[in-house]
Write an enzyme that holds these catalytic residues in place. Structure first.
Site, PDB file in Angstrom:
ATOM      1  N   ASN A   1       8.453-102.282 -30.189  1.00  0.00           N
ATOM      2  CA  ASN A   1       9.324-101.356 -30.915  1.00  0.00           C
ATOM      3  C   ASN A   1       9.858-100.281 -29.973  1.00  0.00           C
ATOM      4  OD1 ASN A   1      10.621 -99.632 -32.604  1.00  0.00           O
ATOM      5  ND2 ASN A   1       8.876 -99.280 -33.971  1.00  0.00           N
TER       6      ASN A   1
ATOM      7  N   CYS B   1      12.623 -97.194 -32.759  1.00  0.00           N
ATOM      8  CA  CYS B   1      12.396 -96.369 -33.955  1.00  0.00           C
ATOM      9  C   CYS B   1      13.145 -95.048 -33.792  1.00  0.00           C
ATOM     10  CB  CYS B   1      10.906 -96.102 -34.168  1.00  0.00           C
ATOM     11  SG  CYS B   1      10.654 -95.090 -35.661  1.00  0.00           S
TER      12      CYS B   1
ATOM     13  N   GLY C   1      13.493-106.951 -44.584  1.00  0.00           N
ATOM     14  CA  GLY C   1      12.866-105.637 -44.640  1.00  0.00           C
ATOM     15  C   GLY C   1      12.973-104.988 -46.002  1.00  0.00           C
TER      16      GLY C   1
HETATM   17  C1  FMN Z   1      10.275 -97.876 -44.695  1.00  0.00           C
HETATM   18  C2  FMN Z   1      10.590 -98.596 -43.409  1.00  0.00           C
HETATM   19  C3  FMN Z   1       9.642 -98.617 -42.378  1.00  0.00           C
HETATM   20  C4  FMN Z   1       9.912 -99.266 -41.172  1.00  0.00           C
HETATM   21  N1  FMN Z   1       8.971 -99.303 -40.183  1.00  0.00           N
HETATM   22  C5  FMN Z   1       9.204 -99.980 -39.026  1.00  0.00           C
HETATM   23  C6  FMN Z   1       8.203-100.093 -38.017  1.00  0.00           C
HETATM   24  O1  FMN Z   1       7.055 -99.633 -38.163  1.00  0.00           O
HETATM   25  N2  FMN Z   1       8.534-100.738 -36.846  1.00  0.00           N
HETATM   26  C7  FMN Z   1       9.772-101.307 -36.658  1.00  0.00           C
HETATM   27  O2  FMN Z   1      10.028-101.895 -35.594  1.00  0.00           O
HETATM   28  N3  FMN Z   1      10.725-101.258 -37.632  1.00  0.00           N
HETATM   29  C8  FMN Z   1      10.472-100.616 -38.805  1.00  0.00           C
HETATM   30  N4  FMN Z   1      11.442-100.571 -39.785  1.00  0.00           N
HETATM   31  C9  FMN Z   1      12.732-101.284 -39.581  1.00  0.00           C
HETATM   32  C10 FMN Z   1      12.737-102.659 -40.261  1.00  0.00           C
HETATM   33  O3  FMN Z   1      11.734-103.506 -39.745  1.00  0.00           O
HETATM   34  C11 FMN Z   1      14.126-103.346 -40.124  1.00  0.00           C
HETATM   35  O4  FMN Z   1      14.413-103.533 -38.753  1.00  0.00           O
HETATM   36  C12 FMN Z   1      15.238-102.516 -40.730  1.00  0.00           C
HETATM   37  O5  FMN Z   1      14.818-101.898 -41.928  1.00  0.00           O
HETATM   38  C13 FMN Z   1      16.495-103.353 -41.040  1.00  0.00           C
HETATM   39  O6  FMN Z   1      16.209-104.425 -41.907  1.00  0.00           O
HETATM   40  P1  FMN Z   1      16.420-104.352 -43.516  1.00  0.00           P
HETATM   41  O7  FMN Z   1      17.829-103.859 -43.734  1.00  0.00           O
HETATM   42  O8  FMN Z   1      16.197-105.749 -44.002  1.00  0.00           O
HETATM   43  O9  FMN Z   1      15.422-103.374 -44.023  1.00  0.00           O
HETATM   44  C14 FMN Z   1      11.176 -99.912 -40.997  1.00  0.00           C
HETATM   45  C15 FMN Z   1      12.125 -99.899 -42.034  1.00  0.00           C
HETATM   46  C16 FMN Z   1      11.850 -99.254 -43.239  1.00  0.00           C
HETATM   47  C17 FMN Z   1      12.888 -99.270 -44.341  1.00  0.00           C
END
Ligand code: FMN
Length: 313
Positions: free
Chosen positions: A126, A129, A264
């Site tokens: 990661n 972030c 996600g």
């Molecule tokens: C509440 C939340 C927590 C997340 N935590 C992480 C994380 O711990 N590590 C990471 O690499 N991405 C994290 N993400 C990003 C997601 O893994 C993903 O890349 C991003 O939300 C886009 O995909 P989506 O539109 O399907 O949610 C998080 C996203 C959300 C909404």
């Protein structure tokens, strides 16, 4: 009909993987759906030590999406390996761990600990972030730092290394290539987009941290475009991520050049999303007279542009 795919040398029984931070550590969903129906699960982000994350409020709804600033709250990698991994590894699905660090050395140390842990199939790094003051996007927004972090993780483990790219950059291909040169086995594309929601009464940000990461269907066209650009610039395979809620959404990423996808924000809306998408993918293959999901990968007919297969040879 074959739905199995291979990414970073890991065989997934289908191309649907739960995205980091949106599926807990996986075991929270044990009573809600059959974890063995997923191709894989990416854990929440893990540092060496446990962390509290950002103060609340940490999530706000936006049109077709979410803005979050969780700040990588977590139990720390050693607790994960001791308390969570043995239980998670009982399920017939692939487990990827999302690796975080405040420093390059911390990323490498977390990777070293996971290298020795049975049940882990690969490491998602990661570097993207947006909700932490150190590490995260600060590394993934600079190609030299990207190269350095990915190289350090590469040296620390024999497991497949999968950097997760930030969409908050001008040219994602520069970062995709830096990862490939540093020895990455695949890419995750993409993390959340930096956003800000304002409470007009108090004139303060709605999230306690201030800015946050935008996810959900609102970001999908940007994520598909970046997946397409990244796929054309490197030889390693790609997980497409961003706003997937239906089979047709997942297919957009595959056609644009991703070998698999991660889901996600949709986990918060409908835990039945995996079953629904899998059945939609089967229908799509049948309607198009195809027998293997891999036949669709990178088949985008972009106007005036060579299809990916040709472009890569
Ligand atoms: C509440 C939340 C927590 C997340 N935590 C992480 C994380 O711990 N590590 C990471 O690499 N991405 C994290 N993400 C990003 C997601 O893994 C993903 O890349 C991003 O939300 C886009 O995909 P989506 O539109 O399907 O949610 C998080 C996203 C959300 C909404």
């Amino acid at each position: 009909m074959n739905l199995a795919v291979e990414v970073a040398g890991i065989r997934f029984k289908n191309p649907l993987v739960a995205a980091s931070g949106t599926f807990g550590y996986g075991i929270e969903y044990e009573g809600i759906l059959d974890l063995a129906s997923l191709g894989g699960i990416v854990s929440k982000g893990l540092y060496l030590e446990a962390r509290d994350g950002c103060p609340t409020p940490r999530i706000v709804e936006t049109p077709s999406g979410l803005l979050n600033a969780i700040g990588l709250q977590g139990i720390g990698v050693r607790n994960f390996v001791r308390d969570v991994l043995p239980r998670l590894a009982r399920h017939d699905t692939k487990i990827l761990v999302n690796v975080c660090g405040d420093t390059v050395e911390e990323y490498a140390e977390v990777a070293r600990i996971l290298d020795a842990a049975p049940g882990v199939s690969g490491l998602e790094v990661n570097i993207s972030c947006p909700n932490v003051k150190k590490g995260g996007m600060a590394f993934g927004g600079d190609p030299r730092m990207t190269f350095e972090v990915v190289s350090a993780v590469r040296r620390a483990t024999k497991l497949p290394v999968i950097p997760k790219l930030s969409p908050n950059v001008g040219d994602i291909t520069v970062f995709a290539r830096a990862c490939e040169e540093a020895g990455a086995n695949a890419l995750s594309c993409v993390n959340t987009l930096l956003g800000l929601v304002v409470d007009v009464e108090s004139r303060k940000p709605r999230l306690a941290f201030g800015t946050g990461g935008l996810s959900g269907p609102a970001i999908r066209p940007i994520a598909v475009r970046m997946t397409w650009q990244a796929a054309r610039s490197v030889q390693i395979p790609i997980f497409g991520i961003g706003g997937i809620a239906s089979a047709s959404d997942a297919l957009e990423f595959l056609i644009a050049g991703a070998q698999a996808v991660q889901i996600g924000t949709s986990n918060f809306v409908d835990p039945g999303v995996y079953e629904r998408i899998l059945s939609g993918l089967r229908d799509h293959l049948a309607r198009h007279g195809l027998t293997d999901i891999n036949q669709l990968v990178g088949t985008l007919q972009y106007p005036g542009d060579a299809p990916r297969g040709e472009a890569r040879e």
